[in-house]
Enzyme design. Structure first.
Site, mmCIF file in Angstrom:
data_model
loop_
_atom_site.group_PDB
_atom_site.id
_atom_site.type_symbol
_atom_site.label_atom_id
_atom_site.label_comp_id
_atom_site.label_asym_id
_atom_site.label_seq_id
_atom_site.Cartn_x
_atom_site.Cartn_y
_atom_site.Cartn_z
ATOM 1 C CE1 TYR A 260 0.733 7.928 2.466
ATOM 2 C CE2 TYR A 260 1.158 5.649 1.931
ATOM 3 C CZ TYR A 260 0.356 6.611 2.496
ATOM 4 O OH TYR A 260 -0.825 6.238 3.109
ATOM 5 C CG ASP B 210 -1.821 1.206 1.280
ATOM 6 O OD1 ASP B 210 -2.924 1.086 0.719
ATOM 7 O OD2 ASP B 210 -1.438 2.262 1.827
ATOM 8 C CG HIS C 273 -4.553 9.790 0.246
ATOM 9 N ND1 HIS C 273 -3.205 9.746 -0.009
ATOM 10 C CD2 HIS C 273 -4.692 9.339 1.518
ATOM 11 C CE1 HIS C 273 -2.568 9.290 1.062
ATOM 12 N NE2 HIS C 273 -3.456 9.045 2.001
ATOM 13 C CE LYS D 74 -3.663 4.753 0.587
ATOM 14 N NZ LYS D 74 -2.228 4.601 0.946
#
Ligand code: NAD
Length: 277
Positions: A52, A47, A110, A77
């Site tokens: 990120y 994930d 997200h 996401k």
């Protein structure tokens, strides 16, 4: 190490491994090593998120591993600023490119950012990614019941998944009940409470750990699995990755489950999605 990680059927017709590995706050410089370690331990569900900043490094680890693509489940996401700037198609293509993949197993919005009122329009674009096969399943993250209800009423595809903050202190009972009636799988982020609670020193978690000769973290993950949540713990340490993956050799009793259920304070450790815009 191998383990038979159960899978959960998604309304998209595909299925998701119930235990995966999350890479939030994994430094890009460490991510390829961390994900290679996770794959070696046995994880087959990763994930990540554009936010990120480590999609390319996740992709590098996947390709270096040599594991066939169809054996790995990959989620990423849509980042909030791309959602807000209406750059949904571009963001999706760039994620595929960064990961070095021609399709995702799951693509998520997200955050709903409800004050911006874009999530219905964004979802319609997500539906095209599903229709053309580039996203085998589409879902959402951090959606509250009213956001889900509106999405279901106004669009064609019900989200396969809602990935939300969920741990013993914040069990999301109302949301889970709603999702169960609409065949939306509940995926728990921050499953270990993000280290913001002393979950691992808390009764009845410690007693269950002693009784089953496992760690408190393993008890918490086992609780998630037995309640039906998909769970994606994160750790940079290969030992902890292995510990978190080794949760199929014991079963919590009904009484232990009920005692952990009773820890629910309906309290978030992170922000309320209604306020993140
Ligand atoms: P988590 O609950 O998985 O906790 C991670 C923390 O627990 C780390 O500090 C880690 O060192 C520690 N830890 C892990 N295993 C341990 C063990 N066996 N013993 C003791 N400590 C241990 O929190 P998280 O990383 O925030 O959540 C997991 C994943 O969920 C993320 O990596 C990310 O993929 C996803 N996530 C999604 C959202 C979202 O908005 N959709 C938000 C946060 C996280």
């Amino acid at each position: 190490m191998t383990a038979d990680v159960p899978t959960i059927s998604l309304s998209s017709g595909t299925s998701i491994p119930q235990l995966g590995f999350g890479v939030f706050l994994v430094d890009p410089a460490d991510t390829q090593r961390v994900v290679e370690d996770a794959l070696e331990v046995g994880y087959r569900h990763i994930d990540t998120a554009t936010g990120y900043n480590n999609e390319a490094e996740v992709g590098a680890a996947l390709h270096a591993s040599g594991i066939p693509r169809e054996e790995i489940f990959i989620t990423t996401k849509l980042r909030n600023d791309h959602h807000k700037s209406r750059d949904v198609e571009g963001a999706f293509s760039r994620s595929l490119e960064a990961l070095g993949l021609d399709h995702l197993d799951l693509y998520l919005i997200h955050w709903p950012m409800p004050d911006n009122d874009f999530y219905i329009d964004t979802w319609r674009t997500f539906e095209t990614f599903h229709a053309d096969g580039r996203a085998k399943a589409i879902g959402v993250s951090n959606f509250l019941v009213p956001h889900l209800a509106r999405l279901i009423a106004e669009t064609d595809i019900v989200p396969a998944v809602n990935q939300v903050e969920l741990h013993p202190i914040f069990q999301q009972q109302e949301l889970k009940t709603f999702q169960a009636t609409h065949d939306i799988v509940t995926e728990a982020w921050g499953p270990l409470g993000q280290g913001k609670y002393d979950l691992f020193g808390m009764e009845p978690i410690t007693s269950a750990a002693t009784a089953h000769e496992v760690s408190p973290a393993q008890v918490v993950l086992r609780w998630h699995l037995q309640t039906g949540n998909v769970v994606i713990p994160k750790s940079n340490s290969k030992n902890r990755m292995a510990e978190n993956f080794d949760v199929f050799g014991f079963k919590l009793t009904d009484s232990e489950m009920a005692q952990i259920d009773a820890l629910d304070e309906n309290r978030r450790v992170a922000g309320n999605p209604a306020d993140i815009n």
